[in-house]
Design an enzyme around this catalytic site. Structure first.
Site, PDB file in Angstrom:
ATOM      1  N   CYS A   6       2.450   2.949  11.366  1.00  0.00           N
ATOM      2  CA  CYS A   6       2.043   3.630  10.135  1.00  0.00           C
ATOM      3  C   CYS A   6       3.248   4.282   9.468  1.00  0.00           C
ATOM      4  CB  CYS A   6       1.020   4.725  10.437  1.00  0.00           C
ATOM      5  SG  CYS A   6      -0.463   4.159  11.281  1.00  0.00           S
ATOM      6  N   CYS A   7       3.270   4.193   8.146  1.00  0.00           N
ATOM      7  CA  CYS A   7       4.209   4.954   7.337  1.00  0.00           C
ATOM      8  C   CYS A   7       3.431   5.391   6.097  1.00  0.00           C
ATOM      9  CB  CYS A   7       5.475   4.146   7.001  1.00  0.00           C
ATOM     10  SG  CYS A   7       5.257   2.707   5.943  1.00  0.00           S
ATOM     11  N   GLY A   8       4.079   5.800   5.064  1.00  0.00           N
ATOM     12  CA  GLY A   8       3.362   6.265   3.882  1.00  0.00           C
ATOM     13  C   GLY A   8       2.508   5.189   3.241  1.00  0.00           C
ATOM     14  N   GLY A  63       2.629   1.672   4.559  1.00  0.00           N
ATOM     15  CA  GLY A  63       2.472   0.545   5.471  1.00  0.00           C
ATOM     16  C   GLY A  63       3.453  -0.570   5.175  1.00  0.00           C
ATOM     17  N   ALA A  78      -0.562   5.756   5.525  1.00  0.00           N
ATOM     18  CA  ALA A  78      -1.280   7.033   5.651  1.00  0.00           C
ATOM     19  C   ALA A  78      -1.565   7.668   4.290  1.00  0.00           C
ATOM     20  CB  ALA A  78      -0.476   8.003   6.516  1.00  0.00           C
TER      21      ALA A  78
END
Length: 150
Positions: A62-64, A66, A106
């Site tokens: 997960c990152c800001g 994806g 996220a």
């Protein structure tokens, strides 16, 4: 199933939710955590290593958005990662693409949808005799072609 899960600074809150959710379902979860200021490329590299070395069967990053973790994971030879923000894409990532990882943003989806996406990915399996085998073999050939060029 053995799963590796991680998030960068933006994705860690969602990754933490997924770690708890998957562990409660009985999965063996390797939590990559997040190192302060860690680049998503480094996070993806650490996650890919867990899969390539056999300590995990699949992973979720997960990152800001994806996007960054998906691009990064796909740079690791032998890894297939798919950005997913719906259950159908998660299912197809496993069934049609034999993906090692799914990625999520996220800042794009909520935690309940993320749990459903993770569940769908982990309950779906690639059919080694199915219609997508030639495509997955093609991806592997392309990976090998450009890995040799490095």
């Amino acid at each position: 199933m053995k799963i590796v899960v991680g998030g960068d600074s933006a994705g860690k809150p969602l990754a933490d939710i997924l770690v708890k959710h998957l562990a409660a379902q009985g999965h063996e979860v390797i939590d990559l955590g997040a190192q302060t200021g860690e680049l998503y490329a480094n996070l993806a590299d650490r996650g890919a290593k867990e899969v390539l070395e056999g300590r995990a069967e699949r992973g979720i990053l997960c990152c800001g958005t994806g996007i960054g973790v998906a691009i990064s994971a796909n740079k690791v030879p032998g890894i297939r990662a798919a950005q997913t923000h719906d259950t159908y894409s998660a299912e197809r990532a496993a069934k049609s693409n034999n993906a090692h990882f799914i990625t999520m943003g996220a800042r794009v989806i909520g935690s309940e949808l993320a749990k459903a996406i993770a569940d769908k990915f982990l309950e779906s399996d690639f059919d080694p005799k199915g219609a997508s085998v030639a495509n997955v073999d093609g991806i592997s050939s392309l990976d090998a072609k450009y890995t040799r060029c490095s």
